[in-house]
Design a protein around this motif. Sequence first.
Motif, mmCIF file in Angstrom:
data_model
loop_
_atom_site.group_PDB
_atom_site.id
_atom_site.type_symbol
_atom_site.label_atom_id
_atom_site.label_comp_id
_atom_site.label_asym_id
_atom_site.label_seq_id
_atom_site.Cartn_x
_atom_site.Cartn_y
_atom_site.Cartn_z
ATOM 1 N N CYS A 187 -8.947 -8.006 -10.579
ATOM 2 C CA CYS A 187 -9.185 -6.611 -10.164
ATOM 3 C C CYS A 187 -9.832 -6.552 -8.784
ATOM 4 O O CYS A 187 -9.497 -5.702 -7.969
ATOM 5 N N GLN A 188 -10.760 -7.485 -8.544
ATOM 6 C CA GLN A 188 -11.423 -7.509 -7.238
ATOM 7 C C GLN A 188 -10.425 -7.877 -6.134
ATOM 8 O O GLN A 188 -10.450 -7.305 -5.055
ATOM 9 N N ALA A 189 -9.550 -8.841 -6.459
ATOM 10 C CA ALA A 189 -8.580 -9.287 -5.451
ATOM 11 C C ALA A 189 -7.562 -8.193 -5.138
ATOM 12 O O ALA A 189 -7.030 -8.133 -4.034
ATOM 13 N N CYS A 190 -7.319 -7.345 -6.124
ATOM 14 C CA CYS A 190 -6.227 -6.360 -6.010
ATOM 15 C C CYS A 190 -6.596 -5.081 -5.275
ATOM 16 O O CYS A 190 -5.717 -4.432 -4.730
ATOM 17 N N VAL A 191 -7.865 -4.718 -5.287
ATOM 18 C CA VAL A 191 -8.200 -3.380 -4.802
ATOM 19 C C VAL A 191 -7.813 -3.196 -3.337
ATOM 20 O O VAL A 191 -7.212 -2.173 -2.957
ATOM 21 N N GLY A 192 -8.104 -4.205 -2.507
ATOM 22 C CA GLY A 192 -7.736 -4.120 -1.095
ATOM 23 C C GLY A 192 -6.227 -4.108 -0.906
ATOM 24 O O GLY A 192 -5.686 -3.317 -0.123
ATOM 25 N N LEU A 193 -5.550 -4.983 -1.671
ATOM 26 C CA LEU A 193 -4.080 -5.057 -1.598
ATOM 27 C C LEU A 193 -3.453 -3.719 -1.977
ATOM 28 O O LEU A 193 -2.523 -3.239 -1.329
ATOM 29 N N CYS A 194 -3.990 -3.131 -3.035
ATOM 30 C CA CYS A 194 -3.458 -1.862 -3.546
ATOM 31 C C CYS A 194 -3.627 -0.763 -2.491
ATOM 32 O O CYS A 194 -2.689 0.001 -2.221
ATOM 33 N N PHE A 195 -4.804 -0.709 -1.880
ATOM 34 C CA PHE A 195 -5.092 0.306 -0.877
ATOM 35 C C PHE A 195 -4.139 0.144 0.317
ATOM 36 O O PHE A 195 -3.526 1.121 0.777
ATOM 37 N N LYS A 196 -3.974 -1.100 0.755
ATOM 38 C CA LYS A 196 -3.132 -1.339 1.928
ATOM 39 C C LYS A 196 -1.652 -1.063 1.623
ATOM 40 O O LYS A 196 -0.922 -0.524 2.463
ATOM 41 N N ALA A 197 -1.219 -1.410 0.407
ATOM 42 C CA ALA A 197 0.184 -1.132 0.027
ATOM 43 C C ALA A 197 0.423 0.374 -0.054
ATOM 44 O O ALA A 197 1.481 0.867 0.349
ATOM 45 N N THR A 198 -0.578 1.103 -0.559
ATOM 46 C CA THR A 198 -0.461 2.562 -0.649
ATOM 47 C C THR A 198 -0.327 3.166 0.748
ATOM 48 O O THR A 198 0.529 4.029 0.993
#
Lengths: 189, 244
Positions: free
Chosen positions: B172-183
Amino acid sequence: MSITFDHVSRAFDGREVLHDVSFALPERGAVCFFGPSGCGKTTVLRLLCGLDDPDGGRVDIPEGTRFSCHFQENRLLPWYTTEENLRLAIGSEDVQPWLDKVQLPDAAKLYPDELSGGMRRRVSLARALAHDSDVLILDEPVRELDEATSEKMLELIRESIGDRLLVLVTHDRSQAEKLGCQIYEFPLK
Amino acid sequence: MLRKAFPLVFWLLVWAACYRAVGQDLLLASPVQVFRRFAFVAEASFWRCVGMSLWRTAAAYGLGVIIACGLAVVCHASKLLDEVISPALLVVRATPVASFIILALVWLSSSNVPVLAGVLMVVPVVFANVREGIQSTDRQLLEMAQVFGWSRWKTWRRIVIPTVLPTFVAACQACVGLCFKATIAAEVIGVPKNAIGTQLYNAKIYLETDALLAWTLVVIILSMVLERLLKAAFERGLKRVHHI
């Protein structure tokens, strides 16, 4: 109705540990599986608790039989305190009397990794003894304990059997005698 | 304090030197021009864009985590479903998110595509970690629960979930930045109303390099804040379950 092993066989990697074994356990009282290492005691225990299935024959366990077990390993949940580990087995009942009985009166708030090996064994023993069950399985219950503590734990086990069946596994015949166990000598025929 | 400020000052100086070397505002804006642009924080439209982008990220993140956990549990329960779903998620993980975004624009509104892009970033990573966590559950503890007659729910709650939690939190920690940038990337392609990505797109179209860099800084700052907030929240939650 008692637990029965009917012509049970079990092999691991082609090596037969149990061959055509038949016996019946009493409904209550105390029995001891006695014998050298590797003779099939643990295999019988696993079949008894339903953790394994036989290759041949059948193990009949009366419907609704409740087990509690003190394994060779402590199997305590590392993320819970001693008190929480006991409470998971005995529900809302007060755990402190059981901690007093296993001579760990101040261990309630300690986690398993804060206990010594012998202390963890006693918490595991308390969990097995305190759990409401019909069959109480104790696999080497006083291993790693000093002589005086072993004596006290054996006395506690004797007092805690109650109306259930104790299945003791040990290398030490004197423990079986102290608990008045009927001995099943391994390897079983 | 001075030591902490040094890297920031150093990189600002490098930026200023590059600006001087390039000498064209169109190609590279100066730090001063970019910071002047930050006046937009006083405008309501700025907060609408930030709010909507964060809302899409939160929706994508939440949905992604729920779907990933659900799939991990289903795959643990059924080998057949595992054989169907696991390779599909590996394909999703390997596929460029832009391909999904362009394809999804045919089917979904430009406002929903960023959510889908975020979900697609989160699901494979969280799924893999949760799946691995479930598989690594201590067999001896599961046997103990079986012998003591614990219900399936009690076994999951007391043994499986605490086992999975550290790997779940790491994912979850690794994903939050990725998710924001993909959005944000999907917003740049889909150009929905009220979105940071749309502002980046507009800055590019109107050749406003200072605005482009200012919005990029907003994305970086928000990404760091999101990661820090979630890290603190997860660590607090983890401490309550695991005594660490």
